[in-house]
Design an enzyme around this catalytic site. Structure first.
Site, PDB file in Angstrom:
ATOM      1  N   ASP A 176       2.691  -5.338   1.293  1.00 48.06           N
ATOM      2  CA  ASP A 176       2.752  -3.906   0.987  1.00 48.06           C
ATOM      3  C   ASP A 176       3.137  -2.966   2.133  1.00 48.06           C
ATOM      4  OD1 ASP A 176       1.571  -5.194  -1.134  1.00 48.06           O
ATOM      5  OD2 ASP A 176      -0.180  -3.917  -1.246  1.00 48.06           O
ATOM      6  N   GLU A 215      -9.230 -12.140   3.450  1.00 49.88           N
ATOM      7  CA  GLU A 215      -7.882 -11.767   3.015  1.00 49.88           C
ATOM      8  C   GLU A 215      -6.864 -11.997   4.142  1.00 49.88           C
ATOM      9  OE1 GLU A 215      -7.723  -7.713   1.727  1.00 49.88           O
ATOM     10  OE2 GLU A 215      -5.730  -7.933   0.823  1.00 49.88           O
TER      11      GLU A 215
HETATM   12  C1  DGY Z   1      -3.336  -2.796  -3.324  1.00 47.42           C
HETATM   13  O1  DGY Z   1      -3.984  -2.110  -4.115  1.00 47.42           O
HETATM   14  O2  DGY Z   1      -3.381  -2.665  -2.101  1.00 47.42           O
HETATM   15  C2  DGY Z   1      -2.489  -3.843  -3.852  1.00 47.42           C
HETATM   16  O3  DGY Z   1      -1.960  -4.651  -2.864  1.00 47.42           O
HETATM   17  C3  DGY Z   1      -1.409  -3.318  -4.701  1.00 47.42           C
HETATM   18  O4  DGY Z   1      -0.909  -4.401  -5.366  1.00 47.42           O
END
Ligand code: DGY
Length: 429
Positions: A165, A400
Site C-alpha cells: 500500500d 504482520e
Molecule cells: C488497509 O486497510 O491498510 C488495507 O491494507 C487496505 O487493503
C-alpha cells in the site's frame, strides 16, 4: 523454539482467526476477508485441514463481481471498527457489483497459483471443476478491463491493489494527484497499531480520495481506466498475474479446456513486460506510470517478482540477484539490517525500518522471492532466506512485518499469512 512447536502455534493461530466462512488476516486490524491473504491462508490451512482450506477459497469467490472482478475485501456479515466499511465503498451503485458487501477494487491475483498447488498436492478435480470458470473470468477481466494500452499488462488504479500500500514507489504518482475535497472519514487502521507503523496521514487521505473518485464513477471499468489519476503497470502485480496465467493454463490443459486465449495473454504480457518494465542501465524492473507516461524509478523488492513469474531471462535474473538482492547496500543483511529481506532498498531515501511497506521485512515478500530464486536455481540463497524467515517467526511470533534491524514484530499481531507460510517454509519444499 523447535520447528514442530512453531507449526503447532501456527495451526492454533489459524484456528483462532477462523471466522466461519473465512479467516481474519489479523484479529483486530483486518477483521474481514482479504483477497491475497485468503489465498495464502488456504495454502496454510491445507497442511492440516483441506476441507476448511477449500471453504476459504469458495468464500472469497462468493464475492466475485458480475464482470469477473475479484474484490480485495469481502466483508461477509462481520461488523467491525475497520475503515473503509461497506457503506463507504457504495458498490451498490455499480451494475457489476457482487450481491455481497465487498470493496470496489482488486488485489494481486495469487489465487490460481495456490489453487493449482493444492490440486498438485491433494488431487481435487471436483473442486477445480467448480472454481475454474470463476478464475478464468477474473483473469479475463484483468487482461481486458484493466488493459490501458492493448499490452495485456494489467493496470492497478489504487496503491491498495498492489498489496504494498504505502510503498515508496507510489509516492510521486500520489503526490501528483490534486486533492479535491477529502470526504469525511475516520481512520480505523491506527486504532490497533501505532500510527508510526502505519501510512502517513497525507498518503491515507489520497487513498480515500481515490476511492471517492471510483465510487462517483460507479466503478465503471472504462471510466476508471480513462479517469483514475493513479494508473500504473505494476511489476509485482503483473508478475503474479503471469505466474497465475501459467497455472490457469496448466489446469485448462489437464481438464480439457481451451488454452488459446490464455496463451495469447501470456505471450503478449511477456513481451510487453520486458519491453516496458525492464531497465537495462540499472539492471532493475520498474513500474510504469501510464497516466504520466514514465517509469517509476524506485528500487523496491517488487523488482525480484519477475523471478516468481518466470518473466526474467537467466541474464536478467543474474543481474537482479548479484547486483541487487545480494548487495548489502540494498537488500542483503548488513550491520544495520540483520534480516532478509527489506521490502525497499536501503539505498532509497524513503526507506523506513518500521513503517508498513516503506522498508520492514514482510514474510510474504520473502516467500515470493524464495519461490522465484528456486525457479531460477538459486537454491542456496533461497535456503538462506528461508532459514532466516523461520528464525524471525520463531523469535518474534506471527506478526504482520518485522523491523530488519532487530527483528522486532510490527503491525498487526497474530497475522494469519505469516502463520500460513511457516508451513510452506517447514514442510512445503
Ligand atoms: C488497509 O486497510 O491498510 C488495507 O491494507 C487496505 O487493503
Amino acid at each position: 523454539m523447535t520447528a514442530p512447536h512453531l507449526l503447532d502455534l501456527a495451526r492454533a493461530l489459524l484456528r483462532k482467526n477462523d471466522a466461519g466462512p473465512f479467516t481474519k488476516p489479523g484479529p483486530r486490524q483486518y477483521p474481514h476477508q482479504w483477497n491475497w491473504d485468503s489465498a495464502l491462508i488456504a495454502l496454510g490451512l491445507s497442511h492440516f485441514d483441506l476441507p476448511r482450506a477449500l471453504i476459504e477459497i469458495r468464500s472469497l469467490l462468493s464475492g466475485q463481481w458480475k464482470d469477473g472482478m475479484l474484490p480485495h475485501i469481502v466483508y461477509h456479515d462481520a461488523p467491525s471498527d475497520y475503515f473503509p466499511n461497506p457503506a463507504f465503498w457504495q458498490i451498490e451503485n455499480s451494475p457489476n457489483a457482487s450481491v455481497f458487501p465487498t470493496s470496489g477494487i482488486t488485489q494481486p491475483p495469487l489465487l490460481t497459483t495456490i489453487v493449482r498447488r493444492l490440486h498438485a498436492r491433494h488431487s481435487i478435480p471436483n473442486f477445480i471443476g467448480k472454481v475454474y470458470p470463476s478464475l478464468l473470468r477474473w483473469h479475463r477481466w484483468l487482461h481486458t478491463a484493466r488493459d490501458a494500452d492493448n499490452s495485456r499488462l494489467a493496470c492497478i488504479i489504487h496503491p491498495w491493489e498492489s498489496g504494498t500500500d504505502d510503498s515508496p514507489r507510489w509516492l510521486e504518482v500520489m503526490e501528483s494527484i490534486r486533492l479535491q475535497e477529502v470526504p469525511e472519514f475516520r481512520r480505523g487502521d491506527t486504532l490497533h497499531v501505532p500510527a508510526a507503523e502505519r501510512p502517513h496521514q497525507v498518503d491515507y487521505e489520497r487513498f480515500i480520495c481515490l476511492i471517492d473518485i471510483f465510487r462517483r464513477a460507479n466503478y465503471d471499468p472504462t471510466a476508471l481506466l480513462a479517469r483514475s489519476p493513479f494508473l500504473v503497470q505494476d511489476v509485482l502485480f503483473n508478475s503474479i498475474l503471469h505466474r497465475a496465467d501459467e497455472d490457469l493454463r496448466a489446469l485448462a490443459e489437464e481438464f480439457g479446456q481451451p488454452t488459446g486465449e490464455i496463451d495469447s495473454w501470456m505471450n503478449d504480457l511477456r513481451a510487453n513486460f520486458n519491453r516496458q518494465l525492464w531497465d537495462d542501465s540499472h539492471g532493475l524492473y520498474f513500474d510504469y506510470d501510464q497516466r504520466g507516461g514514465a517509469s517509476i524509478m524506485i528500487n523496491t523488492a517488487a523488482t525480484f517478482l519477475p523471478l516468481f513469474g518466470g518473466l526474467a531471462s537467466p541474464e536478467q535474473a543474474k543481474r537482479l540477484v548479484e547486483e541487487h538482492l545480494q548487495n548489502p547496500l540494498e537488500y542483503a543483511p548488513n550491520e544495520n539490517a540483520h534480516y532478509w529481506l527489506t521490502t525497499t532498498s536501503q539505498s532509497e531515501p524513503a526507506w523506513e525500518a518500521r513503517r508498513y511497506w516503506r522498508g520492514p521485512v514482510w514474510i510474504i515478500l520473502n516467500w515470493l522471492v524464495i519461490e522465484g530464486l528456486r525457479r531460477y536455481n538459486y537454491t542456496d540463497l533461497a535456503d538462506l532466506i528461508q532459514r532466516d524467515s523461520l528464525e524471525l517467526l520463531a523469535r518474534s511470533g506471527f506478526r504482520e512485518y518485522y523491523d530488519p534491524r532487530d527483528g522486532l514484530g510490527c503491525g498487526s499481531i497474530d497475522f494469519s499469512w505469516s502463520a500460513a507460510l511457516a508451513f510452506e517454509f517447514q514442510e512445503g519444499v
